[in-house]
Each structure stands twice: as structure tokens, then as C-alpha cells.
Design a protein around this motif. Structure first.
Motif, short mmCIF file in Angstrom:
data_model
loop_
_atom_site.label_atom_id
_atom_site.label_comp_id
_atom_site.label_asym_id
_atom_site.label_seq_id
_atom_site.Cartn_x
_atom_site.Cartn_y
_atom_site.Cartn_z
N UNK A 1 -39.21 -40.31 -38.12
CA UNK A 1 -38.20 -40.21 -39.18
C UNK A 1 -37.76 -38.78 -39.50
N UNK A 2 -38.59 -37.78 -39.14
CA UNK A 2 -38.24 -36.38 -39.41
C UNK A 2 -37.36 -35.76 -38.34
N UNK A 3 -37.20 -36.42 -37.20
CA UNK A 3 -36.45 -35.82 -36.10
C UNK A 3 -34.99 -35.59 -36.49
N UNK A 4 -34.48 -34.41 -36.18
CA UNK A 4 -33.07 -34.07 -36.37
C UNK A 4 -32.42 -33.93 -34.99
N UNK A 5 -31.30 -34.63 -34.78
CA UNK A 5 -30.57 -34.43 -33.52
C UNK A 5 -29.42 -33.46 -33.71
N UNK A 6 -29.18 -33.04 -34.93
CA UNK A 6 -28.19 -31.99 -35.22
C UNK A 6 -28.43 -31.48 -36.63
N UNK A 7 -27.88 -30.31 -36.90
CA UNK A 7 -27.99 -29.72 -38.23
C UNK A 7 -26.72 -28.92 -38.49
N UNK A 8 -26.12 -29.10 -39.67
CA UNK A 8 -24.92 -28.35 -39.98
C UNK A 8 -24.32 -28.74 -41.32
N UNK A 9 -23.14 -28.22 -41.59
CA UNK A 9 -22.50 -28.40 -42.89
C UNK A 9 -21.33 -29.38 -42.86
N UNK A 10 -21.04 -29.92 -41.69
CA UNK A 10 -19.99 -30.93 -41.61
C UNK A 10 -20.43 -32.16 -42.42
N UNK A 11 -19.49 -32.78 -43.12
CA UNK A 11 -19.83 -33.91 -43.99
C UNK A 11 -19.97 -35.20 -43.20
N UNK A 12 -21.03 -35.95 -43.48
CA UNK A 12 -21.16 -37.29 -42.93
C UNK A 12 -20.15 -38.22 -43.61
N UNK A 13 -19.70 -39.26 -42.92
CA UNK A 13 -18.78 -40.21 -43.57
C UNK A 13 -19.51 -41.04 -44.62
N UNK A 14 -18.76 -41.58 -45.54
CA UNK A 14 -19.33 -42.47 -46.54
C UNK A 14 -19.73 -43.80 -45.88
N UNK A 15 -20.76 -44.42 -46.44
CA UNK A 15 -21.23 -45.73 -45.98
C UNK A 15 -21.55 -45.74 -44.48
N UNK A 16 -22.20 -44.69 -44.02
CA UNK A 16 -22.60 -44.58 -42.62
C UNK A 16 -23.82 -45.49 -42.43
N UNK A 17 -23.65 -46.59 -41.70
CA UNK A 17 -24.68 -47.62 -41.61
C UNK A 17 -24.86 -48.09 -40.17
N UNK A 18 -26.00 -48.75 -39.95
CA UNK A 18 -26.32 -49.29 -38.63
C UNK A 18 -26.87 -50.70 -38.77
N UNK A 19 -26.42 -51.59 -37.90
CA UNK A 19 -26.97 -52.94 -37.80
C UNK A 19 -27.34 -53.21 -36.36
N UNK A 20 -28.47 -53.92 -36.18
CA UNK A 20 -28.88 -54.37 -34.85
C UNK A 20 -28.65 -55.86 -34.75
N UNK A 21 -27.84 -56.27 -33.80
CA UNK A 21 -27.59 -57.68 -33.55
C UNK A 21 -27.97 -57.99 -32.11
#
Length: 215
Positions: free
Chosen positions: A103-123
Motif C-alpha cells: 500500500x505504500x508503493x508510489x508509481x509517481x510523485x508530483x503536483x498534478x491534480x488527480x481527477x475527482x472520483x478516481x475509482x477502480x472496480x474489478x469485474x
């Protein structure tokens, strides 16, 4: 042999005796050659070296991926050093039984804003990334920013499924079908966005742990 640039008062590159001149990211450095110690390594040194080696064994196979996702950090680090800098606490456990704190792993770091409601589903065997779609460019967000993601197996730190240009921010969603070798596995999934020129990046998020069923 060293090479003097811009006259006797200029910088030099190469080796002169016990001194080495190097240029890194446009800056000049002079450093001495390391001396080999005749003392045997302490148990603490052995553990620290093994921990560093364990980290490199995880990072190095994915160096091409990280070279892109951490490209925005290369003004002050190499991309691979940036991976280590922002993930310095992900190796856990006591020598010789190390593990990754996923859970601590970062694949990037920066100041760009993440989008709202950024979510993931597995189907079944498909990952569905969704986020709030922008009608136009916003401050610190552009519709052509690119979704990047990584999928790591919980029990295999040498395997990854990933993309650095999966979909544009303006699309609002992306589906990814996991390859067969990720079926019946526990996986951690990470997401971020990169600017189209890779000069900016979001601080990535870990969506969590998922169990992938068989088809």
C-alpha cells in the motif's frame, strides 16, 4: 585520464589520480574515489546491503516503466533514484526475511491534480478505472493528461502489468483485461496521471488489494 574544459580554470571530466570529475544534469561535481575497507562488514551493514539489494531486485525489472512515470523528477534525481527516494520505506521485515509494504508503493510523485472520483472496480478479469470527466481544461488539469497504472502480484515482486498511456483524462474511463498469468492471483493496483509531455505527474494512489478469479 581527465579532460579539462574551458581552459585551466574550467571544469574537467574523467579521472585524475584519486579524483573524479563528473557532470550530472548540467552541474559539475568533483569527488574522490571510494576507498575499500579492510574491516569485515558488521551485521547491521550486511542487513542494510541486503535490504537495498532486495529493493533493487524489485525496482530494476520495471525501470522502463519508472523512467516514464518519474520523468518529472529528473531535474533533481535520475528517474531510478527518484523511485528509491519516494519508496524508501516500502521494504519491510528483518534480514533476511524482507517483504514489500504494497500500500505504500508510489508509481509517481508530483503536483498534478488527480481527477475527482478516481475509482477502480474489478469485474471477473477486467479492471475498470473511472473518474469524473472534465468538460474542458482546468487549472493543473488537462483533458489530454494520460492515465498510467500498474498491477503487482502480491506474491511475485518480479511481475507487473502496466501502462503509461492507457487513456486520456478527458475520456473518463478505461478498461483493462488482465493477462492470464494474473488470473487466480491477489493483486495490488495503482493509478496516476501524467501530463502529455511527461513533465508533470500526480502523486499516485493505491486502490488496494483484489482477488482475481479464474474465467
Amino acid at each position: 585520464m581527465g579532460r579539462v574544459k574551458n581552459g585551466i580554470l574550467g571544469t574537467f571530466s574523467g579521472k585524475v589520480g584519486s579524483v573524479v570529475g563528473v557532470v550530472m544534469r548540467g552541474k559539475n561535481y568533483v569527488r574522490g574515489l571510494p576507498e575499500k575497507s579492510s574491516k569485515p562488514a558488521t551485521s547491521k551493514q550486511i542487513a542494510a546491503r541486503a535490504k537495498f539489494r532486495y529493493f533493487n531486485e524489485w525496482r530494476n525489472p520495471f525501470s522502463t516503466f519508472f523512467a516514464i512515470t518519474f520523468f518529472n523528477q529528473t531535474a533533481t534525481h535520475s528517474a531510478q533514484n527518484a523511485v528509491h527516494h519516494f519508496n524508501k520505506d516500502v521494504v519491510i521485515g528483518e534480514y533476511p526475511d524482507f517483504d514489500l509494504d504494497y500500500p505504500k508503493i508510489k508509481i509517481s510523485e508530483g503536483t498534478l491534480a488527480l481527477p475527482e472520483n478516481f475509482q477502480l472496480q474489478l469485474s471477473d478479469q477486467t479492471l475498470l478505472f473511472t473518474w469524473k470527466k472534465l468538460p474542458s481544461d482546468y487549472p493543473n488539469m488537462k483533458i489530454d493528461d494520460l492515465l498510467a497504472f500498474a498491477v503487482f502480484k502480491k506474491n511475485d515482486k518480479m511481475d507487473i502489468a502496466a501502462s503509461t498511456c492507457a487513456a486520456s483524462r478527458g475520456s473518463g474511463h478505461y478498461e483493462f483485461t488482465l493477462p492470464e498469468n494474473f488470473h487466480r492471483q491477489e493483486i495490488y493496483v495503482y493509478g496516476t496521471f501524467l501530463s502529455n509531455n511527461r513533465q508533470q505527474a500526480c502523486t499516485s494512489i493505491c486502490f488496494g488489494l483484489y482477488s482475481v478469479p479464474l474465467p
